[in-house]
Design an enzyme around this catalytic site. Structure first.
Site, PDB file in Angstrom:
ATOM      1  N   ARG A  18       0.828  -1.211   0.000  1.00 54.97           N
ATOM      2  CA  ARG A  18       0.000   0.000   0.000  1.00 54.97           C
ATOM      3  C   ARG A  18       0.863   1.262   0.000  1.00 54.97           C
ATOM      4  O   ARG A  18       0.334   2.381  -0.052  1.00 54.97           O
ATOM      5  CB  ARG A  18      -0.910  -0.004   1.215  1.00 54.97           C
ATOM      6  CG  ARG A  18      -1.919  -1.124   1.139  1.00 54.97           C
ATOM      7  CD  ARG A  18      -3.056  -0.928   2.097  1.00 54.97           C
ATOM      8  NE  ARG A  18      -4.080  -1.914   1.796  1.00 54.97           N
ATOM      9  CZ  ARG A  18      -4.035  -3.171   2.201  1.00 54.97           C
ATOM     10  NH1 ARG A  18      -3.046  -3.595   2.942  1.00 54.97           N
ATOM     11  NH2 ARG A  18      -4.995  -4.012   1.865  1.00 54.97           N
ATOM     12  N   LYS A  68      14.993  -7.273   4.010  1.00 54.92           N
ATOM     13  CA  LYS A  68      15.371  -6.297   5.045  1.00 54.92           C
ATOM     14  C   LYS A  68      16.770  -6.547   5.617  1.00 54.92           C
ATOM     15  O   LYS A  68      17.504  -5.593   5.895  1.00 54.92           O
ATOM     16  CB  LYS A  68      14.334  -6.291   6.177  1.00 54.92           C
ATOM     17  CG  LYS A  68      12.980  -5.731   5.749  1.00 54.92           C
ATOM     18  CD  LYS A  68      12.013  -5.687   6.915  1.00 54.92           C
ATOM     19  CE  LYS A  68      10.664  -5.132   6.475  1.00 54.92           C
ATOM     20  NZ  LYS A  68       9.761  -4.923   7.612  1.00 54.92           N
ATOM     21  N   ASN A  88      14.250  -1.025   6.645  1.00 55.54           N
ATOM     22  CA  ASN A  88      13.167  -0.907   5.667  1.00 55.54           C
ATOM     23  C   ASN A  88      13.156   0.452   4.964  1.00 55.54           C
ATOM     24  O   ASN A  88      12.253   0.727   4.183  1.00 55.54           O
ATOM     25  CB  ASN A  88      11.809  -1.164   6.341  1.00 55.54           C
ATOM     26  CG  ASN A  88      11.429  -0.059   7.302  1.00 55.54           C
ATOM     27  OD1 ASN A  88      12.248   0.805   7.614  1.00 55.54           O
ATOM     28  ND2 ASN A  88      10.203  -0.081   7.774  1.00 55.54           N
ATOM     29  N   ASP A 103       9.869   0.964  11.521  1.00 51.90           N
ATOM     30  CA  ASP A 103       8.639   0.431  12.121  1.00 51.90           C
ATOM     31  C   ASP A 103       8.507   0.820  13.593  1.00 51.90           C
ATOM     32  O   ASP A 103       7.425   1.190  14.053  1.00 51.90           O
ATOM     33  CB  ASP A 103       8.598  -1.096  11.997  1.00 51.90           C
ATOM     34  CG  ASP A 103       8.344  -1.546  10.577  1.00 51.90           C
ATOM     35  OD1 ASP A 103       7.660  -0.815   9.842  1.00 51.90           O
ATOM     36  OD2 ASP A 103       8.822  -2.629  10.200  1.00 51.90           O
ATOM     37  N   ALA A 129       6.188 -12.295  19.274  1.00 44.20           N
ATOM     38  CA  ALA A 129       7.653 -12.225  19.195  1.00 44.20           C
ATOM     39  C   ALA A 129       8.121 -12.339  17.743  1.00 44.20           C
ATOM     40  O   ALA A 129       9.256 -12.713  17.479  1.00 44.20           O
ATOM     41  CB  ALA A 129       8.286 -13.315  20.055  1.00 44.20           C
ATOM     42  N   GLY A 130       7.234 -12.029  16.774  1.00 42.24           N
ATOM     43  CA  GLY A 130       7.600 -12.050  15.373  1.00 42.24           C
ATOM     44  C   GLY A 130       8.253 -10.732  14.964  1.00 42.24           C
ATOM     45  O   GLY A 130       8.651  -9.932  15.827  1.00 42.24           O
TER      46      GLY A 130
HETATM   47  P1  ATR Z   1       4.797 -10.460  12.020  1.00 37.66           P
HETATM   48  O1  ATR Z   1       5.916 -10.261  11.043  1.00 37.66           O
HETATM   49  O2  ATR Z   1       3.534  -9.737  11.651  1.00 37.66           O
HETATM   50  O3  ATR Z   1       5.210 -10.169  13.425  1.00 37.66           O
HETATM   51  P2  ATR Z   1       5.099 -13.294  12.439  1.00 37.66           P
HETATM   52  O4  ATR Z   1       6.565 -13.083  12.463  1.00 37.66           O
HETATM   53  O5  ATR Z   1       4.551 -14.422  11.628  1.00 37.66           O
HETATM   54  O6  ATR Z   1       4.352 -11.998  11.908  1.00 37.66           O
HETATM   55  O7  ATR Z   1       4.594 -13.411  13.954  1.00 37.66           O
HETATM   56  C1  ATR Z   1       3.284 -13.767  14.274  1.00 37.66           C
HETATM   57  C2  ATR Z   1       3.105 -13.698  15.789  1.00 37.66           C
HETATM   58  O8  ATR Z   1       1.756 -14.026  16.117  1.00 37.66           O
HETATM   59  C3  ATR Z   1       3.986 -14.681  16.566  1.00 37.66           C
HETATM   60  O9  ATR Z   1       4.356 -14.101  17.791  1.00 37.66           O
HETATM   61  C4  ATR Z   1       3.038 -15.861  16.784  1.00 37.66           C
HETATM   62  O10 ATR Z   1       3.351 -16.685  17.880  1.00 37.66           O
HETATM   63  P3  ATR Z   1       4.373 -17.940  17.715  1.00 37.66           P
HETATM   64  O11 ATR Z   1       5.750 -17.375  17.773  1.00 37.66           O
HETATM   65  O12 ATR Z   1       4.040 -18.833  18.848  1.00 37.66           O
HETATM   66  O13 ATR Z   1       4.060 -18.565  16.368  1.00 37.66           O
HETATM   67  C5  ATR Z   1       1.747 -15.136  17.024  1.00 37.66           C
HETATM   68  N1  ATR Z   1       0.590 -15.989  16.790  1.00 37.66           N
HETATM   69  C6  ATR Z   1       0.113 -16.411  15.594  1.00 37.66           C
HETATM   70  N2  ATR Z   1      -0.973 -17.205  15.768  1.00 37.66           N
HETATM   71  C7  ATR Z   1      -1.181 -17.288  17.126  1.00 37.66           C
HETATM   72  C8  ATR Z   1      -2.154 -17.959  17.959  1.00 37.66           C
HETATM   73  N3  ATR Z   1      -3.128 -18.706  17.420  1.00 37.66           N
HETATM   74  N4  ATR Z   1      -2.052 -17.806  19.309  1.00 37.66           N
HETATM   75  C9  ATR Z   1      -1.066 -17.059  19.854  1.00 37.66           C
HETATM   76  N5  ATR Z   1      -0.119 -16.398  19.115  1.00 37.66           N
HETATM   77  C10 ATR Z   1      -0.183 -16.524  17.771  1.00 37.66           C
END
Ligand code: ATR
Length: 271
Positions: A18, A68, A88, A103, A129-130
């Site tokens: 976007r 990145k 970024n 970010d 933690a992503g």
């Molecule tokens: P982004 O780049 O947007 O941060 P990501 O790196 O895929 O995306 O991170 C997704 C986050 O959502 C992670 O912290 C993930 O938890 P895990 O490390 O345990 O995978 C969290 N997440 C995704 N689905 C979840 C769920 N059903 N319950 C709890 N946490 C979830």
């Protein structure tokens, strides 16, 4: 007449970005003769692209997945870039490219705009933690806020906590951790259309806590709706998306652009 300035976003895929809508809005608003492209660069072509960027006709670029970390290896990094080793936003600095990760600073700007009275004394509690959580945790910690991190997969919360000097909280202990939380941030994908809701009762939060969601589709997530129902200040995720873009605009054109309702509407109309 000067030449049209060329900037853009580099990624793979990049079709759904976007960013062009955001930048075109500001080009019109400020009468700037510039063009913002979607620049497709395949994963294996990233190194070559960033090695050659300073010699190209681009004034600067934004960077998205999967480039990145590669971009960070070919730029002079600011402190956020050094800490995260992933950037970024790149701009020209003499005959080299310089870069940052916007970010985290975008998140802080969005928070300041939507919740000017947010309590900076903390502790802030980040869920997730992503990639998004890393940026937010780093920016809050660098701003001197005490940070706690909880994640479904606890080891990832522990690793991120160690990286930014935060405390990792087991997911099961969220209700207790919320009791003195001044800022709750959802950096998981929960609450996004197509994924499950974040099932979290907000009752333990103090009455002056702020609740921020990084999810922006839908704009009003169940978490933000619950926060408002409890009388808490709620900060939506669209703000971070828009404010992170201001960093590149300021570097390239010397103007800190306004994030107004017209811009928010223009971006929302594409969702
Ligand atoms: P982004 O780049 O947007 O941060 P990501 O790196 O895929 O995306 O991170 C997704 C986050 O959502 C992670 O912290 C993930 O938890 P895990 O490390 O345990 O995978 C969290 N997440 C995704 N689905 C979840 C769920 N059903 N319950 C709890 N946490 C979830």
């Amino acid at each position: 007449m000067g030449e049209t300035v060329r900037v853009g976003v580099v990624g793979w895929p990049v079709k759904h970005s976007r960013s062009p809508i955001i930048f075109d809005h500001w080009f019109k608003a400020y009468g700037i003769d510039a063009h913002y492209d979607r620049i497709e660069v395949k994963p294996e072509e990233g190194e070559r692209f960033f090695a050659d960027l300073a010699a190209s006709d681009l004034a600067g670029v934004n960077v998205t997945m999967p480039h990145k970390a590669t971009a960070a290896r070919f730029a002079v990094l600011d402190p956020a870039g050094v800490r995260l080793q992933a950037i970024n936003t790149l701009w020209r600095d003499g005959d080299r490219m310089a870069g940052t990760s916007s970010d985290g600073s975008g998140f802080l700007k969005s928070l300041d705009a939507q919740a000017p009275d947010w309590r900076r004394d903390g502790p802030a509690l980040i869920l997730g933690a992503g990639g998004a959580a890393v940026s937010v945790a780093d920016a809050l910690a660098a701003a001197g806020v005490r940070v706690r991190i909880a994640n479904r997969t606890h080891e990832k919360a522990a690793a991120l906590a160690a990286l930014v000097g935060a405390e990792a909280v087991p997911w099961e202990r969220l209700p207790a951790a919320m009791e003195d939380t001044t800022l709750l941030v959802n950096a998981t994908s929960l609450g996004m259309n197509g994924s499950g809701p974040l099932d979290l009762a907000l009752a333990p939060l103090p009455h002056d806590a702020t609740v921020a969601d990084l999810v922006y589709y839908p704009l009003e997530t169940p978490l933000l709706r619950d926060a408002r129902a409890r009388g808490l200040v709620a900060v939506d995720g669209l703000g971070m998306l828009l404010y992170q873009a201001t960093v590149g605009f300021e570097r390239w054109f010397g103007i800190d652009p306004t994030v107004d309702d017209a811009l928010r509407r223009a971006v929302l109309a594409t969702m």
